[in-house]
Motif scaffolding. Sequence first.
Motif, mmCIF file in Angstrom:
data_model
loop_
_atom_site.group_PDB
_atom_site.id
_atom_site.type_symbol
_atom_site.label_atom_id
_atom_site.label_comp_id
_atom_site.label_asym_id
_atom_site.label_seq_id
_atom_site.Cartn_x
_atom_site.Cartn_y
_atom_site.Cartn_z
ATOM 1 N N UNK A 188 0.809 -1.213 0.000
ATOM 2 C CA UNK A 188 0.000 0.000 0.000
ATOM 3 C C UNK A 188 0.843 1.264 0.000
ATOM 4 N N UNK A 189 1.937 1.255 0.782
ATOM 5 C CA UNK A 189 2.847 2.407 0.825
ATOM 6 C C UNK A 189 3.484 2.638 -0.538
ATOM 7 N N UNK A 190 3.980 1.575 -1.158
ATOM 8 C CA UNK A 190 4.632 1.692 -2.472
ATOM 9 C C UNK A 190 3.646 2.215 -3.510
ATOM 10 N N UNK A 191 2.437 1.654 -3.533
ATOM 11 C CA UNK A 191 1.431 2.098 -4.502
ATOM 12 C C UNK A 191 1.088 3.573 -4.310
ATOM 13 N N UNK A 192 0.937 3.987 -3.053
ATOM 14 C CA UNK A 192 0.600 5.383 -2.767
ATOM 15 C C UNK A 192 1.720 6.320 -3.186
ATOM 16 N N UNK A 193 2.969 5.910 -2.969
ATOM 17 C CA UNK A 193 4.107 6.733 -3.377
ATOM 18 C C UNK A 193 4.165 6.900 -4.897
ATOM 19 N N UNK A 194 3.606 5.923 -5.623
ATOM 20 C CA UNK A 194 3.554 6.012 -7.089
ATOM 21 C C UNK A 194 2.264 6.669 -7.576
ATOM 22 N N UNK A 195 1.477 7.225 -6.643
ATOM 23 C CA UNK A 195 0.310 8.001 -7.032
ATOM 24 C C UNK A 195 -1.006 7.246 -7.072
ATOM 25 N N UNK A 196 -1.016 5.989 -6.635
ATOM 26 C CA UNK A 196 -2.258 5.205 -6.652
ATOM 27 C C UNK A 196 -3.217 5.700 -5.570
ATOM 28 N N UNK A 197 -4.496 5.772 -5.918
ATOM 29 C CA UNK A 197 -5.524 6.126 -4.940
ATOM 30 C C UNK A 197 -6.653 5.118 -5.069
ATOM 31 N N UNK A 198 -6.966 4.457 -3.972
ATOM 32 C CA UNK A 198 -7.934 3.363 -4.007
ATOM 33 C C UNK A 198 -9.313 3.848 -4.449
ATOM 34 N N UNK A 199 -9.911 3.197 -5.465
ATOM 35 C CA UNK A 199 -11.258 3.595 -5.913
ATOM 36 C C UNK A 199 -12.328 3.151 -4.927
ATOM 37 N N UNK A 200 -13.497 3.717 -5.064
ATOM 38 C CA UNK A 200 -14.577 3.490 -4.113
ATOM 39 C C UNK A 200 -14.995 2.020 -4.044
ATOM 40 N N UNK A 201 -15.062 1.338 -5.191
ATOM 41 C CA UNK A 201 -15.478 -0.068 -5.205
ATOM 42 C C UNK A 201 -14.486 -0.944 -4.441
ATOM 43 N N UNK A 202 -13.202 -0.678 -4.609
ATOM 44 C CA UNK A 202 -12.183 -1.435 -3.877
ATOM 45 C C UNK A 202 -12.277 -1.153 -2.379
ATOM 46 N N UNK A 203 -12.532 0.095 -2.035
ATOM 47 C CA UNK A 203 -12.709 0.451 -0.615
ATOM 48 C C UNK A 203 -13.835 -0.361 0.017
ATOM 49 N N UNK A 204 -14.985 -0.393 -0.662
ATOM 50 C CA UNK A 204 -16.135 -1.114 -0.116
ATOM 51 C C UNK A 204 -15.856 -2.611 -0.027
ATOM 52 N N UNK A 205 -15.128 -3.145 -0.986
ATOM 53 C CA UNK A 205 -14.820 -4.576 -0.985
ATOM 54 C C UNK A 205 -13.910 -4.936 0.191
ATOM 55 N N UNK A 206 -12.857 -4.169 0.381
ATOM 56 C CA UNK A 206 -11.926 -4.438 1.479
ATOM 57 C C UNK A 206 -12.574 -4.175 2.839
ATOM 58 N N UNK A 207 -13.435 -3.178 2.888
ATOM 59 C CA UNK A 207 -14.063 -2.843 4.162
ATOM 60 C C UNK A 207 -15.035 -3.913 4.641
ATOM 61 N N UNK A 208 -15.499 -4.779 3.744
ATOM 62 C CA UNK A 208 -16.370 -5.866 4.166
ATOM 63 C C UNK A 208 -15.688 -6.751 5.203
ATOM 64 N N UNK A 209 -14.395 -6.963 5.066
ATOM 65 C CA UNK A 209 -13.636 -7.737 6.048
ATOM 66 C C UNK A 209 -12.919 -6.808 7.027
ATOM 67 N N UNK A 210 -12.474 -5.658 6.551
ATOM 68 C CA UNK A 210 -11.711 -4.743 7.408
ATOM 69 C C UNK A 210 -12.521 -4.151 8.542
ATOM 70 N N UNK A 211 -13.831 -4.008 8.346
ATOM 71 C CA UNK A 211 -14.661 -3.376 9.369
ATOM 72 C C UNK A 211 -14.853 -4.223 10.622
ATOM 73 N N UNK A 212 -14.495 -5.504 10.570
ATOM 74 C CA UNK A 212 -14.631 -6.342 11.768
ATOM 75 C C UNK A 212 -13.401 -6.248 12.667
ATOM 76 N N UNK A 213 -12.403 -5.485 12.243
ATOM 77 C CA UNK A 213 -11.101 -5.492 12.915
ATOM 78 C C UNK A 213 -11.195 -5.184 14.408
#
Length: 317
Positions: A188-213
Amino acid sequence: MSVGHILYILVPIFFVIILGWLAGHYKSFDASSSKALNALVTKFALPAHLFIGITTTNRKALIEQWPFLLALFIGIVGFFTVLLLLSRFAGKQSVKDAAMFALNSAQPTFAFMGIPVLGAIYGSSAVAIPIALTGIVVNAVLDPAATIIATVANQNSGKERNGHFGRLIWDSILHGLREPLALVPLVGVVLTLFGFHSPDLLNKSFNQIGDITSGAALFAVGVTIGVRNISFSIRAFAIALLKTIVQPLLMLLIAYLCGLSSTDTVKAVLLVSFPGSAVAAMIATRFESLESETASSFVISAVISLVTLPVLISLLM
């Protein structure tokens, strides 16, 4: 911050930990299911949460975190190194025992308590990067270093004779980097340093599991405590006190010397003030070194943190 506000933050957190302890103590969970619960948090939920937190941060804000990373490195790896040398030469412990003593005194359970505690204060999105950086320091540097030292000690004592030293170092580092709690934030750090910004669909997909943290992590801490036996030895208490009192105070000094802002200072101090890590205790068990002491120190430090965390929050905020 008022006492009422601190209790408002911490009471729900320790309620879930106590709930987990009851589940472990009364055998709703055993050691095997506790391990599975820990794997759910460290290999799936938390990495997903951290990845989204990092990749929704702008590149400039991430680059500005390098003093925080430096402070963490000194406060965790530097603390480990000092304790290793003191234990070996002043305490006259074996190299392997000194490494396990230092590891369990320096490694916090940041993966389980970072999001719930810091997230309750600053918001979960604001603490994803600090927790991710801690994961990289611990999993890619601290754990491999302790593993290398203990393995070399075993080789020198005749317990292990296989493998080249260079290969051992390389394999240990790769093992640490393969851990999702190190690999995913690093990607995630490497991608962000290269200018990547997570799109909304990817956010919602990851948050399905991430929100139980938060809930799952706190419950896992409680279960891990509940299934363990406690030995009230001097060494177990020493590890717990170093972890919950000495290391946070040293981190406060390190944060000042590194020029961290007041907000980052609070985050850095609290990240190392959490109880000792069950992962560090497991590494000690793997090398058959201080097994009872390290497992007990995890439980003792969790109990001590009931007092130290509110005190630290009230003093720092």
